[in-house]
Enzyme design. Structure first.
Site, PDB file in Angstrom:
ATOM      1  N   THR A 192       0.734  -1.059   0.024  1.00 48.22           N
ATOM      2  CA  THR A 192      -0.028   0.437  -0.307  1.00 48.22           C
ATOM      3  C   THR A 192       0.863   1.274   0.116  1.00 48.22           C
ATOM      4  OG1 THR A 192      -1.817  -1.066   1.553  1.00 48.22           O
ATOM      5  CG2 THR A 192      -1.755   1.114   0.957  1.00 48.22           C
ATOM      6  N   ASP A 201       6.053  -3.973  -1.203  1.00 51.18           N
ATOM      7  CA  ASP A 201       5.634  -2.973  -0.766  1.00 51.18           C
ATOM      8  C   ASP A 201       6.885  -1.700  -0.290  1.00 51.18           C
ATOM      9  OD1 ASP A 201       4.368  -1.652   0.481  1.00 51.18           O
ATOM     10  OD2 ASP A 201       3.443  -3.226   2.578  1.00 51.18           O
ATOM     11  N   GLY A 223       3.435   1.808   7.879  1.00 45.34           N
ATOM     12  CA  GLY A 223       2.452   1.607   8.920  1.00 45.34           C
ATOM     13  C   GLY A 223       1.979   3.729   8.099  1.00 45.34           C
ATOM     14  N   GLY A 224       2.591   4.430   7.871  1.00 45.17           N
ATOM     15  CA  GLY A 224       2.660   5.594   7.534  1.00 45.17           C
ATOM     16  C   GLY A 224       1.143   5.841   6.415  1.00 45.17           C
ATOM     17  N   GLU A 248      -0.289  -5.056   6.038  1.00 46.23           N
ATOM     18  CA  GLU A 248       0.740  -5.344   5.090  1.00 46.23           C
ATOM     19  C   GLU A 248       1.541  -7.192   6.072  1.00 46.23           C
ATOM     20  OE1 GLU A 248       1.233  -1.151   3.738  1.00 46.23           O
ATOM     21  OE2 GLU A 248       1.957  -1.284   5.639  1.00 46.23           O
TER      22      GLU A 248
HETATM   23  C1  5RP Z   1       1.694   1.526   4.096  1.00 47.01           C
HETATM   24  C2  5RP Z   1       3.246   2.030   4.081  1.00 47.01           C
HETATM   25  C3  5RP Z   1       3.849   2.590   2.950  1.00 47.01           C
HETATM   26  O1  5RP Z   1       4.427   1.624   2.402  1.00 47.01           O
HETATM   27  C4  5RP Z   1       4.545   3.714   3.444  1.00 47.01           C
HETATM   28  O2  5RP Z   1       3.700   4.690   4.096  1.00 47.01           O
HETATM   29  C5  5RP Z   1       5.377   3.758   2.598  1.00 47.01           C
HETATM   30  O3  5RP Z   1       4.581   4.968   1.700  1.00 47.01           O
HETATM   31  P1  5RP Z   1       4.330   5.784  -0.185  1.00 47.01           P
HETATM   32  O4  5RP Z   1       5.758   5.353  -0.462  1.00 47.01           O
HETATM   33  O5  5RP Z   1       3.641   6.527   0.133  1.00 47.01           O
HETATM   34  O6  5RP Z   1       5.956   5.919   0.610  1.00 47.01           O
HETATM   35  O7  5RP Z   1       3.845   1.427   5.506  1.00 47.01           O
HETATM   36  O8  5RP Z   1       1.184   1.244   5.998  1.00 47.01           O
END
Ligand code: 5RP
Length: 223
Positions: A28, A81, A95-96, A103
């Site tokens: 995600t 991911d 988890g951002g 995940e």
């Molecule tokens: C989502 C996540 C994402 O992998 C993480 O936040 C990185 O996101 P982005 O690719 O938008 O920087 O852990 O829960």
């Protein structure tokens, strides 16, 4: 190159880790969104995907990629991911995007974790990014105190003026100020606390490969 271009680059590079005919795990976030766009070009060559969030499921389906449930499939060959931080051991903070629980579940079902990230995510040591923790709401106040005892400051993640609700119907704490000298020990410790659903340190489910987008191109780091 812009950060967005680096994300596109690593999203495309991850295609070479997708085995023909396989069901793959899909993460995600904005970097994974680039991977999903790229994956559409080989949708007839894969059996489908297991997704880590409602958001990724919607994107996959919109591009005509079949989405399967974890329980319908066995081990997955790869899980692709992003990360909020990744260190030289392949340990990550994730988890951002609030999808950390699913995940971790999909990562646990996968033989290889391919982390795709732009170079801003590469850190010598985890901890500048606040650690997301998915929690059961009734445990919130106590868990905030438990993190405080470890030297952290926990904040309830909000969406507007309401607590953010995850795909699993739970809350997220974002914990800053933690010393993560031993990410594996930290993950094991916090995972035991009653009310913690998932801690966003991925040390048990660490990356096997990181495709890091840099201005010199994609760097492949194996752990
Ligand atoms: C989502 C996540 C994402 O992998 C993480 O936040 C990185 O996101 P982005 O690719 O938008 O920087 O852990 O829960």
């Amino acid at each position: 190159m812009t950060q967005d271009e680096l994300k596109t680059l690593v999203g495309q590079a991850a295609l070479s880790y997708v085995p023909e005919g396989a069901v793959i795990g899909v993460g995600t976030g904005s970097t994974v969104n680039k991977f999903i766009e790229a994956l559409a070009s080989m949708k007839t060559q894969i059996a489908g995907a297991v997704s880590s969030s409602e958001a990724s499921t919607a994107r996959l389906r919109a591009l005509g990629i079949r989405v399967l449930d974890c329980n319908e499939v066995g081990d997955l060959a790869v899980y692709v991911d992003g990360a909020d931080e990744i260190d030289p051991a392949g340990f990550m903070i994730k988890g951002g995007g609030a999808a950390l629980t699913r995940e971790k579940i999909v990562a646990a079902q996968s033989r290889r974790f391919i982390c795709i990230a732009d170079e801003s995510k590469w850190v010598p040591r985890l901890g500048a990014f606040p650690v997301p923790v998915e929690i059961i709401p009734m445990a919130g106040a106590r868990l905030m105190h438990q993190f405080q005892a470890l030297g952290g400051q926990a904040r309830l993640r909000m969406r507007g003026d309401q607590p953010l609700i995850t795909d699993n119907g739970q809350h997220i704490l974002d914990v800053s100020g933690l010393q993560l000298a031993d990410p594996l020990a930290f993950e094991m410790q916090v995972s035991q606390w009653p009310g913690v659903v998932t801690v966003g340190v991925f040390a048990v489910q660490k990356a096997n490969v990181c495709l890091l987008g840099t201005s010199q191109g994609v760097k492949t780091i194996c752990f």
